[in-house]
Design a protein around this motif. Structure first.
Motif, PDB file in Angstrom:
ATOM      1  N   ARG A 359       1.002  -1.251   0.051  1.00 16.83           N
ATOM      2  CA  ARG A 359       0.183  -0.135  -0.021  1.00 16.83           C
ATOM      3  C   ARG A 359       1.076   1.230  -0.235  1.00 16.83           C
ATOM      4  O   ARG A 359       1.117   2.556  -0.157  1.00 16.83           O
ATOM      5  N   MET A 360       1.688   1.359   1.154  1.00 16.84           N
ATOM      6  CA  MET A 360       2.920   2.096   1.065  1.00 16.84           C
ATOM      7  C   MET A 360       3.348   2.141  -0.759  1.00 16.84           C
ATOM      8  O   MET A 360       3.747   3.576  -0.878  1.00 16.84           O
ATOM      9  N   ALA A 361       3.673   1.694  -1.715  1.00 15.29           N
ATOM     10  CA  ALA A 361       4.655   1.254  -2.966  1.00 15.29           C
ATOM     11  C   ALA A 361       3.492   2.248  -3.151  1.00 15.29           C
ATOM     12  O   ALA A 361       3.845   3.014  -4.373  1.00 15.29           O
ATOM     13  N   GLN A 362       2.439   2.165  -3.990  1.00 14.24           N
ATOM     14  CA  GLN A 362       1.117   2.660  -3.855  1.00 14.24           C
ATOM     15  C   GLN A 362       0.891   4.676  -4.514  1.00 14.24           C
ATOM     16  O   GLN A 362       1.373   5.116  -5.013  1.00 14.24           O
ATOM     17  N   GLN A 363       1.250   4.520  -2.828  1.00 12.30           N
ATOM     18  CA  GLN A 363       1.222   5.879  -2.386  1.00 12.30           C
ATOM     19  C   GLN A 363       2.133   6.845  -2.617  1.00 12.30           C
ATOM     20  O   GLN A 363       2.278   7.702  -3.659  1.00 12.30           O
ATOM     21  N   ALA A 364       3.554   5.650  -3.129  1.00 12.48           N
ATOM     22  CA  ALA A 364       4.868   6.541  -3.024  1.00 12.48           C
ATOM     23  C   ALA A 364       4.857   5.894  -4.400  1.00 12.48           C
ATOM     24  O   ALA A 364       5.952   7.664  -4.877  1.00 12.48           O
ATOM     25  N   HIS A 365       4.334   5.575  -5.454  1.00 12.08           N
ATOM     26  CA  HIS A 365       4.270   5.789  -6.783  1.00 12.08           C
ATOM     27  C   HIS A 365       3.233   5.637  -7.699  1.00 12.08           C
ATOM     28  O   HIS A 365       2.302   4.516  -8.502  1.00 12.08           O
ATOM     29  N   PRO A 366       1.942   6.426  -7.592  1.00 10.40           N
ATOM     30  CA  PRO A 366       1.077   6.823  -8.329  1.00 10.40           C
ATOM     31  C   PRO A 366       1.062   7.171 -10.322  1.00 10.40           C
ATOM     32  O   PRO A 366       1.934   7.660 -10.047  1.00 10.40           O
ATOM     33  N   GLY A 367       0.303   6.109 -10.367  1.00  9.97           N
ATOM     34  CA  GLY A 367       0.332   5.957 -11.316  1.00  9.97           C
ATOM     35  C   GLY A 367       1.258   5.320 -11.861  1.00  9.97           C
ATOM     36  O   GLY A 367       1.075   4.711 -13.212  1.00  9.97           O
ATOM     37  N   ARG A 368       2.488   4.389 -10.994  1.00 11.17           N
ATOM     38  CA  ARG A 368       2.942   3.353 -11.807  1.00 11.17           C
ATOM     39  C   ARG A 368       3.241   2.272 -10.617  1.00 11.17           C
ATOM     40  O   ARG A 368       3.418   0.796 -11.059  1.00 11.17           O
ATOM     41  N   VAL A 369       2.563   2.385  -9.691  1.00 13.07           N
ATOM     42  CA  VAL A 369       1.990   1.284  -8.646  1.00 13.07           C
ATOM     43  C   VAL A 369       0.860   0.991  -8.726  1.00 13.07           C
ATOM     44  O   VAL A 369      -0.434   2.078  -8.101  1.00 13.07           O
ATOM     45  N   ALA A 370      -0.455  -0.585  -8.938  1.00 15.91           N
ATOM     46  CA  ALA A 370      -1.992   0.066  -8.146  1.00 15.91           C
ATOM     47  C   ALA A 370      -1.202  -1.663  -8.012  1.00 15.91           C
ATOM     48  O   ALA A 370      -0.850  -2.894  -8.206  1.00 15.91           O
ATOM     49  N   VAL A 371      -2.176  -1.544  -6.799  1.00 13.75           N
ATOM     50  CA  VAL A 371      -2.351  -2.635  -4.767  1.00 13.75           C
ATOM     51  C   VAL A 371      -3.772  -3.071  -5.205  1.00 13.75           C
ATOM     52  O   VAL A 371      -4.150  -1.934  -4.332  1.00 13.75           O
ATOM     53  N   HIS A 372      -4.579  -3.862  -5.216  1.00 12.52           N
ATOM     54  CA  HIS A 372      -5.586  -4.564  -4.395  1.00 12.52           C
ATOM     55  C   HIS A 372      -5.389  -5.290  -3.297  1.00 12.52           C
ATOM     56  O   HIS A 372      -4.388  -7.064  -4.303  1.00 12.52           O
ATOM     57  N   ILE A 373      -5.425  -5.199  -2.194  1.00  6.62           N
ATOM     58  CA  ILE A 373      -5.438  -6.413  -1.401  1.00  6.62           C
ATOM     59  C   ILE A 373      -7.137  -7.243  -1.007  1.00  6.62           C
ATOM     60  O   ILE A 373      -7.876  -6.228  -1.031  1.00  6.62           O
ATOM     61  N   GLY A 374      -7.076  -8.000  -1.452  1.00  6.86           N
ATOM     62  CA  GLY A 374      -7.929  -9.747  -1.746  1.00  6.86           C
ATOM     63  C   GLY A 374      -7.692 -10.399  -2.751  1.00  6.86           C
ATOM     64  O   GLY A 374      -6.298  -9.838  -3.151  1.00  6.86           O
ATOM     65  N   TYR A 375      -8.821 -11.170  -2.635  1.00  9.94           N
ATOM     66  CA  TYR A 375      -7.829 -11.484  -3.991  1.00  9.94           C
ATOM     67  C   TYR A 375      -9.809 -11.737  -4.792  1.00  9.94           C
ATOM     68  O   TYR A 375     -11.143 -11.723  -4.431  1.00  9.94           O
ATOM     69  N   ASP A 376      -9.669 -11.479  -5.476  1.00 10.82           N
ATOM     70  CA  ASP A 376     -10.614 -11.240  -6.747  1.00 10.82           C
ATOM     71  C   ASP A 376     -10.174 -12.566  -7.914  1.00 10.82           C
ATOM     72  O   ASP A 376      -9.397 -11.956  -8.397  1.00 10.82           O
ATOM     73  N   GLU A 377     -11.152 -13.592  -8.314  1.00  9.20           N
ATOM     74  CA  GLU A 377     -10.781 -14.028  -9.215  1.00  9.20           C
ATOM     75  C   GLU A 377     -11.066 -13.749 -10.969  1.00  9.20           C
ATOM     76  O   GLU A 377      -9.694 -13.703 -11.735  1.00  9.20           O
ATOM     77  N   ALA A 378     -12.080 -12.951 -11.378  1.00  4.80           N
ATOM     78  CA  ALA A 378     -12.290 -12.607 -12.303  1.00  4.80           C
ATOM     79  C   ALA A 378     -11.002 -11.069 -12.577  1.00  4.80           C
ATOM     80  O   ALA A 378     -10.160 -11.258 -13.653  1.00  4.80           O
ATOM     81  N   ARG A 379     -10.443 -10.341 -10.916  1.00  7.74           N
ATOM     82  CA  ARG A 379      -9.609  -9.950 -11.410  1.00  7.74           C
ATOM     83  C   ARG A 379      -8.833 -10.456 -11.880  1.00  7.74           C
ATOM     84  O   ARG A 379      -7.472  -9.499 -13.057  1.00  7.74           O
ATOM     85  N   ALA A 380      -7.564 -11.043 -10.504  1.00  2.00           N
ATOM     86  CA  ALA A 380      -7.110 -12.389 -11.524  1.00  2.00           C
ATOM     87  C   ALA A 380      -6.555 -12.641 -12.718  1.00  2.00           C
ATOM     88  O   ALA A 380      -5.322 -12.373 -14.013  1.00  2.00           O
ATOM     89  N   HIS A 381      -7.575 -13.130 -13.461  1.00  2.00           N
ATOM     90  CA  HIS A 381      -7.625 -13.248 -14.961  1.00  2.00           C
ATOM     91  C   HIS A 381      -7.560 -11.864 -15.844  1.00  2.00           C
ATOM     92  O   HIS A 381      -6.470 -12.468 -16.236  1.00  2.00           O
ATOM     93  N   GLN A 382      -7.816 -10.933 -15.096  1.00  2.00           N
ATOM     94  CA  GLN A 382      -7.721 -10.273 -16.168  1.00  2.00           C
ATOM     95  C   GLN A 382      -6.223  -8.936 -15.636  1.00  2.00           C
ATOM     96  O   GLN A 382      -5.416  -8.514 -16.689  1.00  2.00           O
ATOM     97  N   LEU A 383      -5.420  -9.550 -14.814  1.00  2.00           N
ATOM     98  CA  LEU A 383      -4.120  -8.679 -14.215  1.00  2.00           C
ATOM     99  C   LEU A 383      -3.410  -9.771 -15.350  1.00  2.00           C
ATOM    100  O   LEU A 383      -2.394  -9.404 -15.625  1.00  2.00           O
ATOM    101  N   ILE A 384      -3.662 -11.181 -15.131  1.00  2.00           N
ATOM    102  CA  ILE A 384      -2.106 -12.133 -16.088  1.00  2.00           C
ATOM    103  C   ILE A 384      -2.422 -11.635 -17.613  1.00  2.00           C
ATOM    104  O   ILE A 384      -1.359 -12.011 -18.079  1.00  2.00           O
ATOM    105  N   ALA A 385      -4.154 -11.472 -17.962  1.00  2.00           N
ATOM    106  CA  ALA A 385      -4.004 -11.418 -19.540  1.00  2.00           C
ATOM    107  C   ALA A 385      -3.561  -9.936 -19.853  1.00  2.00           C
ATOM    108  O   ALA A 385      -3.064 -10.302 -20.675  1.00  2.00           O
ATOM    109  N   GLY A 386      -3.367  -8.745 -18.929  1.00  2.00           N
ATOM    110  CA  GLY A 386      -3.634  -7.893 -19.253  1.00  2.00           C
ATOM    111  C   GLY A 386      -1.868  -6.860 -19.097  1.00  2.00           C
ATOM    112  O   GLY A 386      -1.020  -5.847 -19.571  1.00  2.00           O
TER     113      GLY A 386
END
Length: 500
Positions: A359-386
């Motif tokens: 979370r701190m890395a995301q705050q330190a690097h806006p627009g370069r680091v995106a963090v989602h704490i948790g697990y979402d199956e559809a999001r996992a597919h989207q991250l791996i494909a994208g």
């Protein structure tokens, strides 16, 4: 007690091998990790290869609610701390495989995960809960639960099901052979030795020669010692756990089993993981139409709040956030890699300190680091494909499925050379492999990936090599069927002394 020898096993002229899988979770009904994916995919692959396959699962709320056509098979009564235990039979949704479910509301009907309460603490009655799972697995093997279907092989998965092997060896009369799969040796199912009597096993099992482990009682040891055959989920991991560094104190037991321990690499469930058919993606694609991969990349940058930068290397992490997974290496290398133009998209949950650090890395690097704490199956597919690459920098990894998903989706993995990662990713051909568990080694591998991505023809060749790699369960299923036959033959040659 009297003792008798069981007769040699036989299939009775049946063409189909009867196989019972015993496990604590199955995707998509219950999932905490890769175990659920294996239990969802291997049994159907075995059935497609001609086996007669069924599952035994605990009666967790999501399982009771989802299994179709449940009917009572046997009312067992009080058992393992539950006032009433029944075995139900039904069919898994989707795959339609026959499944037995243990109905014991006192043990299974609760929230949280199969192993922990919502606050992360272990359920205090886990010893009774998983003793029951193993005991019912053994009683199914004896024919007591369902005389119309008696397995030739009981395949127990990880420590939760390991006591099935001990019960079958020690006091449940059965001709069935047992196979035990170690999915992760680090999680062993250790409990206070004075409580071991609640497992229903005889006292001779509680010695150091039995299931005692440094003053505790070990479920994992039950599978390692008593199964006719032991498997792990990759050939390299099978070699690693026989050594002191990765043996978790059980390497002597594993070495003592010799050739009975083998590694069979997991497969990938192509019904779930296919970029050409994946409904979760913004655009579908395959090797003949890779424009969809570019569309997924652009969609990921937009939805994750990243700068839309075609030159950036988009790196994703989809993982439990633990030291085992090497996520501290990612955090240490992240500032330098962001400065070099790399973008990070992270999804996971786990160690609170690692969650806070990302979370701190995301705050330190806006627009370069995106963090989602948790697990979402559809999001996992989207991250791996994208993403352009997927990082799996584990300190140890029994098999790993995430890197396989990356290969199938044209997202080359960046992995450390260990376990199943070493068995699935070829450095410079299908991905990027590093050796030392250091931030510098990880950073260098990512920089190699960024440099290769700038060479479009070579990058496309790497993507194609990964997407073309055979990853289905067809080959592993054939290997398991051969192993089942070996286990039956071994069981016949070493008749057990069964206490009754």
């Amino acid at each position: 007690m009297s003792a008798r020898l069981l007769p040699r096993p036989a299939l009775g002229g049946r063409a189909a091998l009867r196989v019972l899988h015993v496990a604590a979770e199955v995707y998509p009904l219950v999932k905490t990790g890769g175990l659920a994916d294996v239990v969802a995919a291997l049994p159907p692959a075995l059935a497609a290869a001609g086996a007669d396959v069924r599952l035994l699962l605990p009666g967790l709320p999501s399982i009771i609610e989802a299994v179709q056509g449940l009917r009572a098979v046997l009312d067992i009564g009080p058992c393992c701390g539950a006032l009433r235990v029944r075995v139900l039979a039904g069919r898994l949704p989707g795959a339609g495989l026959p499944v037995y479910v243990i109905e014991a509301p006192q043990l299974w009907q609760r929230g949280g995960s199969p192993y922990q309460a919502s606050d992360g603490s272990e359920w205090p009655d886990n010893l009774q809960r998983f003793s029951l799972l193993g005991l019912i697995g053994a009683r199914l093997a004896s024919g007591e639960v369902d005389p119309d279907w008696v397995p030739d092989v009981v395949h127990a998965h990880d420590w939760h099901a390991a006591l099935a092997c001990a019960h079958m060896a020690e006091h449940v009369p059965t001709r069935a052979a047992s196979v035990y799969t170690v999915h992760n040796l680090a999680f062993q199912g250790l409990f206070p030795l004075p409580d071991a009597w609640q497992t229903g096993l005889g006292s001779r099992c509680f010695s150091p020669a039995g299931l005692e482990f440094h003053g505790q009682f070990s479920f994992m040891k039950a599978g390692l010692k008593f199964a006719d055959k032991v498997t792990t989920v990759s050939p390299t991991y099978a070699r690693e756990i026989a050594g002191h560094e990765h043996g978790c104190g059980l390497d002597g037991v594993i070495r003592g089993r010799g050739g009975d321990v083998v590694g069979i690499l997991n497969g990938l469930d192509e019904a779930v993981w296919s970029p050409a058919r994946d409904a979760a993606l913004d655009a579908r694609y395959d090797l003949g139409r890779m424009a969809g991969k570019t569309a997924c990349r652009q969609a990921l940058q937009r939805t994750a709040g990243l700068a839309v930068d075609d030159r950036a290397l988009v790196l994703t992490v989809v993982s439990r956030l633990t030291a085992q997974k090497g996520l501290d290496l990612v955090l240490s290398a992240l500032p330098a890699l962001v400065a070099a133009g790399v973008q990070f998209v992270v999804q996971g949950t786990g160690d609170p300190a690692l969650e806070a650090a990302f979370r701190m890395a995301q705050q330190a690097h806006p627009g370069r680091v995106a963090v989602h704490i948790g697990y979402d199956e559809a999001r996992a597919h989207q991250l791996i494909a994208g993403a352009d690459v997927i990082a799996v920098p584990s300190r140890f990894e029994p098999c790993g499925l995430t890197q396989m998903y990356g290969l199938r989706y044209g997202t080359p993995p960046v992995v450390r050379r260990c376990g199943g990662l070493a068995d699935t990713v070829d450095d410079g051909v299908t991905g990027f492999v590093f050796d030392a568990a250091t931030p510098a080694a990880f950073e260098q591998a990512v920089r190699r990936a960024a440099a290769l991505r700038a060479d479009a023809p070579r990058w496309a060749a790497m993507q194609a090599a990964g997407m073309d790699r055979p990853l289905s369960w067809e080959g592993p299923a054939r290997a398991y069927l051969a192993l089942y036959v070996e286990a039956i033959e071994a069981r016949a040659q070493r008749p057990r002394r069964v206490l009754v």
